[in-house]
Design a protein around this motif. Structure first.
Motif, PDB file in Angstrom:
ATOM      1  N   VAL A 196     -23.155 -27.163  75.835  1.00 58.71           N
ATOM      2  CA  VAL A 196     -24.523 -27.627  75.654  1.00 58.71           C
ATOM      3  C   VAL A 196     -25.130 -26.776  74.544  1.00 58.71           C
ATOM      4  O   VAL A 196     -25.057 -25.547  74.586  1.00 58.71           O
ATOM      5  CB  VAL A 196     -25.343 -27.471  76.958  1.00 58.71           C
ATOM      6  CG1 VAL A 196     -26.793 -27.881  76.730  1.00 58.71           C
ATOM      7  CG2 VAL A 196     -24.718 -28.286  78.076  1.00 58.71           C
ATOM      8  N   ILE A 197     -25.688 -27.444  73.560  1.00 59.65           N
ATOM      9  CA  ILE A 197     -26.292 -26.736  72.427  1.00 59.65           C
ATOM     10  C   ILE A 197     -27.714 -27.242  72.236  1.00 59.65           C
ATOM     11  O   ILE A 197     -28.103 -28.264  72.807  1.00 59.65           O
ATOM     12  CB  ILE A 197     -25.481 -26.951  71.128  1.00 59.65           C
ATOM     13  CG1 ILE A 197     -25.404 -28.442  70.774  1.00 59.65           C
ATOM     14  CG2 ILE A 197     -24.092 -26.347  71.265  1.00 59.65           C
ATOM     15  CD1 ILE A 197     -24.807 -28.733  69.417  1.00 59.65           C
ATOM     16  N   SER A 198     -28.459 -26.545  71.418  1.00 61.03           N
ATOM     17  CA  SER A 198     -29.808 -27.011  71.078  1.00 61.03           C
ATOM     18  C   SER A 198     -29.717 -27.999  69.916  1.00 61.03           C
ATOM     19  O   SER A 198     -28.728 -28.040  69.178  1.00 61.03           O
ATOM     20  CB  SER A 198     -30.693 -25.826  70.692  1.00 61.03           C
ATOM     21  OG  SER A 198     -30.244 -25.267  69.468  1.00 61.03           O
ATOM     22  N   ARG A 199     -30.764 -28.762  69.741  1.00 55.53           N
ATOM     23  CA  ARG A 199     -30.825 -29.730  68.646  1.00 55.53           C
ATOM     24  C   ARG A 199     -30.682 -29.035  67.288  1.00 55.53           C
ATOM     25  O   ARG A 199     -30.067 -29.553  66.372  1.00 55.53           O
ATOM     26  CB  ARG A 199     -32.151 -30.492  68.712  1.00 55.53           C
ATOM     27  CG  ARG A 199     -32.313 -31.579  67.684  1.00 55.53           C
ATOM     28  CD  ARG A 199     -33.655 -32.269  67.807  1.00 55.53           C
ATOM     29  NE  ARG A 199     -33.911 -32.761  69.151  1.00 55.53           N
ATOM     30  CZ  ARG A 199     -33.649 -34.012  69.556  1.00 55.53           C
ATOM     31  NH1 ARG A 199     -33.156 -34.881  68.712  1.00 55.53           N
ATOM     32  NH2 ARG A 199     -33.902 -34.386  70.782  1.00 55.53           N
ATOM     33  N   GLU A 200     -31.221 -27.817  67.197  1.00 57.03           N
ATOM     34  CA  GLU A 200     -31.170 -27.074  65.948  1.00 57.03           C
ATOM     35  C   GLU A 200     -29.749 -26.652  65.575  1.00 57.03           C
ATOM     36  O   GLU A 200     -29.448 -26.422  64.409  1.00 57.03           O
ATOM     37  CB  GLU A 200     -32.067 -25.833  66.025  1.00 57.03           C
ATOM     38  CG  GLU A 200     -33.549 -26.145  66.085  1.00 57.03           C
ATOM     39  CD  GLU A 200     -34.020 -26.623  67.454  1.00 57.03           C
ATOM     40  OE1 GLU A 200     -33.344 -26.348  68.479  1.00 57.03           O
ATOM     41  OE2 GLU A 200     -35.062 -27.295  67.510  1.00 57.03           O
ATOM     42  N   GLU A 201     -28.869 -26.536  66.557  1.00 55.11           N
ATOM     43  CA  GLU A 201     -27.486 -26.122  66.315  1.00 55.11           C
ATOM     44  C   GLU A 201     -26.564 -27.284  65.955  1.00 55.11           C
ATOM     45  O   GLU A 201     -25.447 -27.075  65.499  1.00 55.11           O
ATOM     46  CB  GLU A 201     -26.915 -25.436  67.561  1.00 55.11           C
ATOM     47  CG  GLU A 201     -27.597 -24.136  67.901  1.00 55.11           C
ATOM     48  CD  GLU A 201     -27.197 -23.624  69.265  1.00 55.11           C
ATOM     49  OE1 GLU A 201     -26.676 -22.499  69.322  1.00 55.11           O
ATOM     50  OE2 GLU A 201     -27.403 -24.347  70.271  1.00 55.11           O
ATOM     51  N   GLU A 247     -31.921 -32.003  81.493  1.00 63.14           N
ATOM     52  CA  GLU A 247     -32.121 -30.731  82.176  1.00 63.14           C
ATOM     53  C   GLU A 247     -30.790 -29.993  82.245  1.00 63.14           C
ATOM     54  O   GLU A 247     -29.744 -30.613  82.392  1.00 63.14           O
ATOM     55  CB  GLU A 247     -32.652 -30.986  83.595  1.00 63.14           C
ATOM     56  CG  GLU A 247     -32.993 -29.770  84.376  1.00 63.14           C
ATOM     57  CD  GLU A 247     -33.612 -30.111  85.718  1.00 63.14           C
ATOM     58  OE1 GLU A 247     -34.026 -29.180  86.408  1.00 63.14           O
ATOM     59  OE2 GLU A 247     -33.680 -31.303  86.077  1.00 63.14           O
ATOM     60  N   VAL A 248     -30.830 -28.690  82.123  1.00 62.79           N
ATOM     61  CA  VAL A 248     -29.639 -27.863  82.239  1.00 62.79           C
ATOM     62  C   VAL A 248     -29.916 -26.799  83.296  1.00 62.79           C
ATOM     63  O   VAL A 248     -30.900 -26.074  83.203  1.00 62.79           O
ATOM     64  CB  VAL A 248     -29.266 -27.188  80.894  1.00 62.79           C
ATOM     65  CG1 VAL A 248     -28.086 -26.269  81.068  1.00 62.79           C
ATOM     66  CG2 VAL A 248     -28.967 -28.245  79.836  1.00 62.79           C
ATOM     67  N   LEU A 249     -29.044 -26.715  84.298  1.00 62.26           N
ATOM     68  CA  LEU A 249     -29.151 -25.692  85.326  1.00 62.26           C
ATOM     69  C   LEU A 249     -28.007 -24.718  85.128  1.00 62.26           C
ATOM     70  O   LEU A 249     -26.911 -25.112  84.763  1.00 62.26           O
ATOM     71  CB  LEU A 249     -29.083 -26.322  86.723  1.00 62.26           C
ATOM     72  CG  LEU A 249     -30.133 -27.394  87.019  1.00 62.26           C
ATOM     73  CD1 LEU A 249     -29.853 -28.042  88.358  1.00 62.26           C
ATOM     74  CD2 LEU A 249     -31.541 -26.803  86.979  1.00 62.26           C
ATOM     75  N   GLY A 250     -28.230 -23.451  85.366  1.00 60.15           N
ATOM     76  CA  GLY A 250     -27.183 -22.468  85.185  1.00 60.15           C
ATOM     77  C   GLY A 250     -27.330 -21.791  83.840  1.00 60.15           C
ATOM     78  O   GLY A 250     -28.320 -21.961  83.126  1.00 60.15           O
TER      79      GLY A 250
END
Length: 79
Positions: free
Chosen positions: A42-47, A71-74
């Motif tokens: 999982v990455i950010s949009r900027e990456e 949503e990301v848990l962990g």
């Protein structure tokens, strides 16, 4: 999700370039029965642009599925 036959090289390239973790999964082509590896991160949009460039440098034939996470848990970052 990155489907590639170059999992070792892909893992090393991404881990050395990202602050994200990666989960490795075994895969198999349904039509070809060819063994593949799936790297999930999982990455950010900027990456995103940078990651796409890194992926194509290692394996231009990789199959990449880019989805938006609600949503990301962990843990989201290494360390």
């Amino acid at each position: 999700m990155i489907v590639t036959s170059q999992a070792g090289k892909m893992k090393e390239k991404l881990l050395s370039s990202l602050i994200r973790g990666i989960t490795l999964l075994d895969g198999e082509g349904a039509y070809t029965n060819e063994k593949k590896h799936v790297l999930m991160t999982v990455i950010s949009r900027e990456e995103l642009t940078r990651i796409k460039t890194l992926i194509s440098e290692v394996d231009p034939q990789a199959f990449v599925n880019i989805t938006e996470s609600t949503e990301v848990l962990g843990l989201f970052r290494k360390g």
